[in-house]
Design a protein around this motif. Structure first.
Motif, PDB file in Angstrom:
ATOM      1  N   ASP A   1       9.739 -14.519  -3.852  1.00 13.13           N
ATOM      2  CA  ASP A   1       9.689 -15.938  -4.217  1.00 13.13           C
ATOM      3  C   ASP A   1       8.237 -16.328  -4.556  1.00 13.13           C
ATOM      4  OD1 ASP A   1      12.347 -16.098  -3.860  1.00 13.13           O
ATOM      5  OD2 ASP A   1      12.298 -17.190  -1.927  1.00 13.13           O
ATOM      6  N   GLU A   2       7.314 -15.878  -3.688  1.00 16.64           N
ATOM      7  CA  GLU A   2       5.898 -16.228  -3.895  1.00 16.64           C
ATOM      8  C   GLU A   2       5.410 -15.638  -5.221  1.00 16.64           C
ATOM      9  OE1 GLU A   2       3.360 -15.174  -0.578  1.00 16.64           O
ATOM     10  OE2 GLU A   2       1.598 -15.977  -1.629  1.00 16.64           O
ATOM     11  N   ARG A   3       5.813 -14.387  -5.478  1.00 14.86           N
ATOM     12  CA  ARG A   3       5.390 -13.704  -6.717  1.00 14.86           C
ATOM     13  C   ARG A   3       5.937 -14.455  -7.927  1.00 14.86           C
ATOM     14  NH1 ARG A   3       2.678 -12.461  -9.873  1.00 14.86           N
ATOM     15  NH2 ARG A   3       2.518 -10.560 -11.145  1.00 14.86           N
ATOM     16  N   GLN A   4       7.205 -14.927  -7.787  1.00 20.87           N
ATOM     17  CA  GLN A   4       7.799 -15.671  -8.905  1.00 20.87           C
ATOM     18  C   GLN A   4       7.023 -16.970  -9.162  1.00 20.87           C
ATOM     19  OE1 GLN A   4      12.138 -16.247  -8.959  1.00 20.87           O
ATOM     20  NE2 GLN A   4      12.167 -14.520  -7.505  1.00 20.87           N
ATOM     21  N   ILE A   5       6.754 -17.662  -8.042  1.00 20.59           N
ATOM     22  CA  ILE A   5       6.017 -18.939  -8.174  1.00 20.59           C
ATOM     23  C   ILE A   5       4.677 -18.694  -8.868  1.00 20.59           C
ATOM     24  CG2 ILE A   5       4.831 -20.762  -6.823  1.00 20.59           C
ATOM     25  CD1 ILE A   5       7.186 -20.326  -4.775  1.00 20.59           C
ATOM     26  N   LEU A   6       4.019 -17.616  -8.430  1.00 16.92           N
ATOM     27  CA  LEU A   6       2.715 -17.268  -9.013  1.00 16.92           C
ATOM     28  C   LEU A   6       2.874 -17.019 -10.520  1.00 16.92           C
ATOM     29  CD1 LEU A   6      -0.087 -16.891  -7.682  1.00 16.92           C
ATOM     30  CD2 LEU A   6       0.315 -14.413  -7.712  1.00 16.92           C
ATOM     31  N   MET A   7       3.928 -16.263 -10.882  1.00 19.64           N
ATOM     32  CA  MET A   7       4.145 -15.965 -12.311  1.00 19.64           C
ATOM     33  C   MET A   7       4.477 -17.231 -13.078  1.00 19.64           C
ATOM     34  SD  MET A   7       6.047 -12.303 -12.746  1.00 19.64           S
ATOM     35  CE  MET A   7       7.159 -12.385 -11.411  1.00 19.64           C
ATOM     36  N   GLU A   8       5.306 -18.134 -12.468  1.00 18.46           N
ATOM     37  CA  GLU A   8       5.673 -19.365 -13.177  1.00 18.46           C
ATOM     38  C   GLU A   8       4.413 -20.216 -13.456  1.00 18.46           C
ATOM     39  OE1 GLU A   8       8.476 -19.707 -14.595  1.00 18.46           O
ATOM     40  OE2 GLU A   8       9.194 -17.886 -13.492  1.00 18.46           O
TER      41      GLU A   8
ATOM     42  N   SER B   1      -7.189 -13.025  -9.653  1.00 16.01           N
ATOM     43  CA  SER B   1      -7.363 -13.206  -8.197  1.00 16.01           C
ATOM     44  C   SER B   1      -6.776 -12.024  -7.430  1.00 16.01           C
ATOM     45  CB  SER B   1      -6.659 -14.494  -7.739  1.00 16.01           C
ATOM     46  OG  SER B   1      -5.244 -14.310  -7.793  1.00 16.01           O
ATOM     47  N   GLY B   2      -5.842 -11.277  -8.086  1.00 13.26           N
ATOM     48  CA  GLY B   2      -5.239 -10.058  -7.445  1.00 13.26           C
ATOM     49  C   GLY B   2      -4.134 -10.376  -6.465  1.00 13.26           C
ATOM     50  N   ARG B   3      -3.828 -11.662  -6.383  1.00 18.53           N
ATOM     51  CA  ARG B   3      -2.754 -12.041  -5.422  1.00 18.53           C
ATOM     52  C   ARG B   3      -1.426 -11.387  -5.800  1.00 18.53           C
ATOM     53  NH1 ARG B   3      -1.474 -12.802  -0.533  1.00 18.53           N
ATOM     54  NH2 ARG B   3       0.379 -14.164  -0.262  1.00 18.53           N
ATOM     55  N   GLY B   4      -1.173 -11.378  -7.097  1.00 19.78           N
ATOM     56  CA  GLY B   4       0.093 -10.777  -7.621  1.00 19.78           C
ATOM     57  C   GLY B   4       0.189  -9.320  -7.215  1.00 19.78           C
ATOM     58  N   LYS B   5      -0.855  -8.530  -7.366  1.00 20.58           N
ATOM     59  CA  LYS B   5      -0.820  -7.105  -7.009  1.00 20.58           C
ATOM     60  C   LYS B   5      -0.572  -6.908  -5.507  1.00 20.58           C
ATOM     61  CE  LYS B   5      -3.568  -2.841  -7.460  1.00 20.58           C
ATOM     62  NZ  LYS B   5      -2.887  -2.255  -6.425  1.00 20.58           N
ATOM     63  N   VAL B   6      -1.276  -7.854  -4.740  1.00 27.69           N
ATOM     64  CA  VAL B   6      -1.099  -7.784  -3.278  1.00 27.69           C
ATOM     65  C   VAL B   6       0.392  -7.953  -2.914  1.00 27.69           C
ATOM     66  CG1 VAL B   6      -1.533  -8.979  -1.080  1.00 27.69           C
ATOM     67  CG2 VAL B   6      -3.410  -8.499  -2.654  1.00 27.69           C
ATOM     68  N   LEU B   7       0.970  -8.990  -3.578  1.00 26.55           N
ATOM     69  CA  LEU B   7       2.380  -9.284  -3.266  1.00 26.55           C
ATOM     70  C   LEU B   7       3.274  -8.093  -3.646  1.00 26.55           C
ATOM     71  CD1 LEU B   7       2.646 -13.007  -4.364  1.00 26.55           C
ATOM     72  CD2 LEU B   7       2.875 -12.113  -2.040  1.00 26.55           C
ATOM     73  N   MET B   8       2.996  -7.555  -4.859  1.00 27.96           N
ATOM     74  CA  MET B   8       3.803  -6.435  -5.338  1.00 27.96           C
ATOM     75  C   MET B   8       3.656  -5.228  -4.417  1.00 27.96           C
ATOM     76  SD  MET B   8       5.606  -7.282  -7.888  1.00 27.96           S
ATOM     77  CE  MET B   8       6.074  -5.932  -8.945  1.00 27.96           C
TER      78      MET B   8
END
Lengths: 510, 141
Positions: free
Chosen positions: A132-139, A159-166
């Motif tokens: 969900d968080e990754r989706q929100i980030l992508m949106e 920021s690298g947050r997406g990679k962290v989540l993945m």
């Protein structure tokens, strides 16, 4: 229902409590059947468990597949997002949207597969939260890019947050994978063990059943041998017994024949001297008459010569002596004839035939009617059961008994003779000839059946032969005669005959 | 009855023999009577050469003999070529049916039971005497 079952149950409990071969065989077979049932149950449980295991395996695979699918979709969504950000072309955005749209279904399936699972449930929830968080980030990056704020969007990516989540999601999926693998391994081992146990149990059970069946077969075989042995022994015993009976019967028959022969010879040899006694008595009598005649002649011509004693001797003493000799000889002759008759009756061939006893006894009663009428007596013949025996003998026996009853009535009261009969247990028929005559005193109850013996006042003609003859005949017919009597009250003669007279086969005497 | 006919009496009881003879004589039968008290003597006589010379005869036979049964003599007589035509009168105390039957089967001509009652015995013998007086006995060859 219960009451109907009771006898069966009683019989069963009796069967169980009695230590017999049958019980042992039944026990062994019951044990074998029980064992077979247990084995069946075990196999059934194993099949059930294998089916369960298969389901689990499928679920695990599905979980792993769906979890990976979630990651693949997210990667697809990421690819679409990045393409859009780089090119601004809308077809990349549609790739992203398509991937995102699949996610809720996948998560629903995943939740369905892992619901209530203490290990997987939280991990799936965590995965959903990360997704969900990754989706929100992508949106957010996409909406920033759409409004032309590309720098902000790129900064967000950077920021690298997406990679962290993945990465976190990859870790979760790997963990789920690991858990499932461990579980599958454990279950496979368990399943294998259960399978082995079942196979061993089956093999063991089969062996035990074979042993039980073998033991049963052996017991039955032994039982059959025992039964056969017992039957053989019985056959041998029977054969021995028959032989013994044959030997005894033969001996008895021979002894009986000897007695008959003896009676016959005695009666004839006794008769021969009697012929002489009678003959010479007659000769003496004739001689006496001649002397008497001579004496009479002498008496008239020379009375002095005649002695009074000589006259008395010739006219009184000699005839008196001759009279006694003659009376005794006649009696002797009657007795001898009596023995002869008995011995002849014993040698007569018996011919069994069905007898209408009522008619027979009524005939006998009719034949003495004039005597009973003269004595003011009556004979009552009740309906009598029939008999299969020798007609002449039975007729003579009953005739004798009824004759006796009429002969020895008590003159002080009206005579009444009652003949009754009944069938009794064991194939016997009993006839009773009851009278209200003189009766017979206790001490003579046995004696009257002996030859030449009589009882009571000797005011009736007879040789004391009738009852001896009766008993002889009755015994020859396989029966018996007894007496109930009280002096002065009356007598009852009780005849007991077998329903059917069975003669020994003629061949037995050969 | 011709004088040549001889009466052979086989009777072990001397009293009976005498009574029989007396009563035969009382019936005015004067034929010669040869009496034998036992079977052996009777057989010796019957099968001797003397018999051949004596012409026709009649045999009075008692069944209860001390040394043999009268039926044995009957069998021998009836089996003999020369003697079988001689009439045989069984005169005995036995009135057993089987015995009577057996004697007739063996070929006896008359069977008479000796009655104990003397009057009838004497009567029977006298009747026999009368019977003998009219009967014809075949010659012994």
């Amino acid at each position: 229902m219960i009451s109907a079952l009771r006898p069966t149950l009683l019989a069963f409990s009796q069967f169980v409590r009695t230590p017999t071969l049958g019980r042992r065989v039944a026990g062994l077979l019951a044990l074998a059947i029980a064992l077979l049932l247990v084995l069946n149950l075990a196999v059934f449980v194993l099949i059930q468990r294998t089916a369960d295991f298969n389901d689990t395996v499928e679920e695990a695979q599905q979980t792993r597949f769906v979890a990976r699918e979630v990651l693949t979709r997210l990667v697809d969504a990421e690819t679409g997002q990045r393409g859009y950000m780089l090119t601004g072309r809308l077809e990349y955005l549609s790739i992203h949207t398509e991937a995102i749209q699949r996610l809720p279904d996948l998560f629903e399936e995943l939740t369905g597969l892992t619901v209530g699972d203490p290990d997987l449930g939280p991990r799936v929830e965590h995965l959903r939260a990360l997704s969900d968080e990754r989706q929100i980030l992508m949106e957010r990056t996409i909406s920033l890019a759409r409004t032309g704020r590309f720098d902000e969007a790129v900064a967000l990516v950077r920021s690298g947050r997406g990679k962290v989540l993945m990465d976190a999601m990859r870790v979760e999926i790997a963990a789920i994978d690991e858990i499932q693998t461990t579980r599958l391994q454990f279950q496979t081992r368990q399943s294998e063990w259960a399978g082995n146990v079942t196979v061993i149990a089956n093999a063991f059970g089969g062996a035990v059943i074979l042993v039980l069946a073998g033991a049963s077969a052996w017991l039955i075989r032994r039982y059959i041998y025992e039964v056969q042995g017992a039957r053989d022994a019985l056959d041998r015993l029977n054969a021995g017994l028959e032989n013994q009976v044959r030997v005894r019967t033969f001996e008895l028959t021979r002894a009986n024949e000897e007695i008959q022969r003896f009676a016959y010879i005695v009666s004839h040899d006794l008769r021969a001297p009697l012929v002489n006694v009678m003959g010479y008595t007659a000769e003496l009598e004739q001689a006496g008459r001649i002397i008497d005649k001579q004496m009479t002649a002498v008496e008239t011509k020379a009375p002095k010569l005649v002695e009074q004693d000589a006259l008395t001797a010739v006219r009184e003493d000699v005839p008196e002596a001759i009279g006694f000799i003659r009376a005794s000889t006649e009696k002797m002759d009657r007795l001898i004839n009596a023995i002869l008759k008995l011995s002849r009756e014993g040698r007569r061939n018996l011919v069994p035939e069905p007898l209408d006893m009522t008619a027979m006894v009524r005939n006998i009663a009719d034949s003495v009617r004039h005597q009973t009428h003269a004595a003011g007596a009556e004979i009552v013949v009740e309906p009598l059961p029939g008999l299969e025996s020798d007609r002449l003998s039975v007729e003579q026996v009953l005739g004798n008994l009824i004759d006796n009853a009429v002969k020895y009535l008590d003159a002080s009261r009206p005579g009444r003779i009652v003949v009754t009969g009944e069938e009794t247990a064991g194939g016997w028929i009993v006839y009773r000839i009851a009278d209200n005559g003189r009766g017979i005193s206790d001490r003579d109850h046995e004696r009257i059946f002996e030859l030449f013996r009589r009882s009571g006042r000797q005011d009736r003609p007879g040789e004391g032969l009738g009852l001896a003859f009766v008993r002889n005949s009755v015994r020859r017919l396989g029966g018996d005669i007894t007496l109930e009597s009280e002096l002065g009250k009356g007598s009852t003669f009780i005849l007991k005959f077998p329903t059917r007279l069975i003669l020994p086969a003629a061949g037995d005497y050969a | 009855m011709s004088h040549a006919v001889k009466i052979v009496m086989v009777e072990d009881d001397l009293g009976h023999a005498k009574l029989i003879e007396k009563n035969i004589r009382r019936a005015n039968i004067s034929n010669e009577i040869a009496h034998f008290a036992d079977g052996g003597a009777a057989m010796d006589y019957l099968f001797s050469e003397e018999v051949r010379l004596n012409g026709p005869m009649l045999i009075l036979l008692d069944l209860n003999l001390p040394d043999m049964s009268g039926t044995d003599i009957l069998i021998r007589v009836k089996a003999d070529e020369r003697l079988r035509r001689a009439p045989v009168v069984i005169l005995t105390t036995t009135d057993d049916k089987q015995e009577i039957q057996r004697c007739y089967d063996l070929g006896c001509n008359v069977y008479i039971t000796k009655p104990v009652d003397y009057e009838s015995f004497a009567g029977a013998i006298r009747q026999l005497g009368l019977f003998l007086s009219v009967m014809q006995a075949p010659d012994i060859e």
